[in-house]
Design a protein around this motif. Sequence first.
Motif, PDB file in Angstrom:
ATOM      1  N   LEU A 100       0.856  -1.182   0.000  1.00 55.41           N
ATOM      2  CA  LEU A 100       0.000   0.000   0.000  1.00 55.41           C
ATOM      3  C   LEU A 100       0.896   1.237   0.000  1.00 55.41           C
ATOM      4  O   LEU A 100       2.043   1.185   0.474  1.00 55.41           O
ATOM      5  N   PRO A 101       0.422   2.360  -0.522  1.00 58.92           N
ATOM      6  CA  PRO A 101       1.254   3.566  -0.551  1.00 58.92           C
ATOM      7  C   PRO A 101       1.658   4.021   0.847  1.00 58.92           C
ATOM      8  O   PRO A 101       0.903   3.876   1.810  1.00 58.92           O
ATOM      9  N   GLU A 102       2.857   4.582   0.931  1.00 59.69           N
ATOM     10  CA  GLU A 102       3.306   5.187   2.191  1.00 59.69           C
ATOM     11  C   GLU A 102       2.595   6.518   2.426  1.00 59.69           C
ATOM     12  O   GLU A 102       2.312   6.883   3.568  1.00 59.69           O
ATOM     13  N   THR A 103       2.328   7.237   1.331  1.00 60.07           N
ATOM     14  CA  THR A 103       1.666   8.541   1.443  1.00 60.07           C
ATOM     15  C   THR A 103       0.674   8.717   0.301  1.00 60.07           C
ATOM     16  O   THR A 103       1.005   8.437  -0.861  1.00 60.07           O
ATOM     17  N   CYS A 104      -0.542   9.152   0.618  1.00 58.24           N
ATOM     18  CA  CYS A 104      -1.563   9.487  -0.376  1.00 58.24           C
ATOM     19  C   CYS A 104      -2.063  10.899  -0.084  1.00 58.24           C
ATOM     20  O   CYS A 104      -2.318  11.243   1.083  1.00 58.24           O
ATOM     21  N   ILE A 105      -2.202  11.689  -1.130  1.00 54.10           N
ATOM     22  CA  ILE A 105      -2.716  13.054  -0.999  1.00 54.10           C
ATOM     23  C   ILE A 105      -3.855  13.226  -1.988  1.00 54.10           C
ATOM     24  O   ILE A 105      -3.699  12.930  -3.177  1.00 54.10           O
ATOM     25  N   SER A 149      -0.961   8.895   5.517  1.00 51.44           N
ATOM     26  CA  SER A 149       0.454   8.540   5.440  1.00 51.44           C
ATOM     27  C   SER A 149       0.904   7.748   6.656  1.00 51.44           C
ATOM     28  O   SER A 149       0.391   7.940   7.759  1.00 51.44           O
ATOM     29  N   THR A 150       1.852   6.854   6.416  1.00 55.95           N
ATOM     30  CA  THR A 150       2.472   6.103   7.513  1.00 55.95           C
ATOM     31  C   THR A 150       3.795   6.731   7.930  1.00 55.95           C
ATOM     32  O   THR A 150       4.372   6.318   8.943  1.00 55.95           O
ATOM     33  N   ILE A 151       4.291   7.731   7.174  1.00 55.52           N
ATOM     34  CA  ILE A 151       5.623   8.279   7.450  1.00 55.52           C
ATOM     35  C   ILE A 151       5.657   9.803   7.511  1.00 55.52           C
ATOM     36  O   ILE A 151       6.711  10.381   7.751  1.00 55.52           O
ATOM     37  N   VAL A 152       4.514  10.452   7.297  1.00 56.37           N
ATOM     38  CA  VAL A 152       4.443  11.914   7.362  1.00 56.37           C
ATOM     39  C   VAL A 152       3.621  12.298   8.591  1.00 56.37           C
ATOM     40  O   VAL A 152       2.585  11.682   8.876  1.00 56.37           O
TER      41      VAL A 152
END
Length: 382
Positions: A281-286, A343-346
Amino acid sequence: MYMDIYAIQNVPPSNINRDETGNPKTALYGGFLRSRVSSQAWKQSMRHTFCERMGKDHVGKRTKNAVQEIVDAMLDHRPDCDEEKASKYVTLIFKAIGVKTKPSKRAGAASGKPATDYLIYLANTEIDQLALLALEWMDQGKKTAQKPDSDMQNTVEDIFHNEQAVDIALFGRMLADAPDLNTDASAQVAHAISVDAIRPEYDFFTAKDDCSENDNAGAAMMDSVGFNSSTLYRYANVNLTALCEQLDDIEVASKAASVFAEAFIRSMPSGKQNSYGNRTLPETCIVVFRDNQPINAVEAFEKPVRPSEDKSISQIASLRLIEELHRIEKAYDEKPKHAWVTSTIVSSDDLESDEQLVSLTALINQVGAETKNELKQCEQNR
């Protein structure tokens, strides 16, 4: 009103979208070799989510066997209908709009039965309505060898214009022989490219014959396959106003927007997944709503991302994407109406005050709700 969707997604060793040589697709960008996944591959994967979330009455099928699909629908309505006769009336329907059919030469159940020269995208509701029309013409005793008149043509065209599927409205439809029935796509999906420079790699593998003699130590087969690993930048947009106009239903358009966002984020092309298990899955989606124009922020990665001691490629890419969107906003006065980040990292410290850091479920729900609000506002302003 436009919806922009951005994603940063790390993909381990994989070959999810092959070129004509069987190797992963690539592209040169910014003077460096990048991993690439075509928009066609990702849209095909997304369509499975549409069927699950929207229901079969809101989606379609893309096939050369459209004649047989309509014949099967005729048999569902009237089981005692003669299949060969039914096929002739369906062929007459396609003849009415100028689409040619000919016996299929492909092996399989449909071999020898009428098929179109190219893939035709039909809504499931169109298939059902065309089946009912063919039964009506059959009951009226219309001659299948005759040249269809203008009334017959108009009747068929009305069905194509009135029965619209969500995936056809989003991804478009082209009928080369009947351009008046074409549907402009309300969505655009970019080819995904890696934010980092990649180097093609090859996996040499062997396979042992389980039933070979015990003294045979050799491999039964040997081969090699290309692969790479990368962090992908993905982008898509939807013209929400056009989508609503095509579907002529704010409720359906709002649900379609939220399903599109979910499908884009959760989907993964299926190439060689059993060999690589690369489902991520994406780490970040906007997700951003704009009322001026859609904006692809790919220039954030013209210079390839490299890892640092304390930050991964995915984390640096996520921060670079957010910073680029902020620069675009300030330089071009492109202030979005809404912006959500999953996001998992932001962290929220990396965002501006009007950008919401939310879970994927909350993002999908808010996309649907705000799409409905914006479309209703557009309707009131007309």
